[in-house]
Design a protein around this motif. Structure first.
Motif, mmCIF file in Angstrom:
data_model
loop_
_atom_site.group_PDB
_atom_site.id
_atom_site.type_symbol
_atom_site.label_atom_id
_atom_site.label_comp_id
_atom_site.label_asym_id
_atom_site.label_seq_id
_atom_site.Cartn_x
_atom_site.Cartn_y
_atom_site.Cartn_z
ATOM 1 N N GLY A 183 3.187 -0.439 -12.239
ATOM 2 C CA GLY A 183 1.845 -0.128 -12.714
ATOM 3 C C GLY A 183 0.954 -1.332 -12.928
ATOM 4 N N ARG B 16 0.832 -1.208 0.000
ATOM 5 C CA ARG B 16 0.000 0.000 0.000
ATOM 6 C C ARG B 16 0.870 1.263 0.000
ATOM 7 N N ILE C 26 2.253 1.795 -3.458
ATOM 8 C CA ILE C 26 1.231 2.364 -4.346
ATOM 9 C C ILE C 26 1.126 3.873 -4.132
ATOM 10 N N LYS C 27 1.135 4.300 -2.865
ATOM 11 C CA LYS C 27 1.064 5.745 -2.578
ATOM 12 C C LYS C 27 2.277 6.483 -3.138
ATOM 13 N N ARG D 36 4.168 5.536 -5.644
ATOM 14 C CA ARG D 36 4.034 5.515 -7.111
ATOM 15 C C ARG D 36 3.115 6.621 -7.597
ATOM 16 N N GLN D 37 2.037 6.857 -6.861
ATOM 17 C CA GLN D 37 1.067 7.870 -7.271
ATOM 18 C C GLN D 37 1.672 9.275 -7.266
ATOM 19 N N ALA D 38 2.798 9.432 -6.592
ATOM 20 C CA ALA D 38 3.478 10.726 -6.575
ATOM 21 C C ALA D 38 4.346 10.919 -7.819
#
Length: 132
Positions: free
Chosen positions: A51, A24, A27-28, A30-32
């Motif tokens: 991804g 988790r 994922i956070k 990566r979202q940056a």
């Protein structure tokens, strides 16, 4: 990006205690804007997120002499695999991660006296890769 557990916790301001929590967190991160995140978890191995998937690479249990340089070894192997993929499209995260975790494990354990004939390839075969 390859933070260790502490660095990822500091970056996100939250605790990471399990591979699921590391996924988790990855994922956070990566979202940056990072394409791939690999969070090293010490004796628990590493969790990689891209991804398409989140994978936990669980290393064999070995006595550790020193972890100095283990993360660098992991990054070097991942970078080589990513370059190979870019050139030939032949290596993906699921194929690269076990060797990367084995490299960090081998470096940390060799200082405590690995059993004879323990090669990087031997350790790579012992790394379990589990989707998270």
């Amino acid at each position: 990006m390859k933070p260790n557990k502490y660095e990822a916790e500091t970056l996100l301001g939250e605790q990471i205690s399990t591979p699921d929590e590391a996924a988790r967190a990855g994922i956070k991160i990566r979202q940056a804007g990072t394409e791939m995140v690999v969070i090293s978890l010490g004796a628990l191995g590493a969790v990689a997120v891209d991804g398409h998937q989140a994978l936990w690479a669980q290393p064999p249990r070995l006595a550790v002499g020193s972890t100095v340089g283990a993360g660098d070894a992991m990054v070097a192997v991942l970078a080589r695999a990513i370059l190979a993929r870019a050139i030939s499209e032949g290596t993906g995260l699921a194929e690269a991660l076990p060797l990367a975790v084995a490299a960090g494990t081998w470096l940390a354990a060799r200082r405590s006296g690995l059993p004879n004939n323990t090669s990087l390839e031997t350790l790579e075969r012992q790394v379990k890769v589990i989707p998270v």
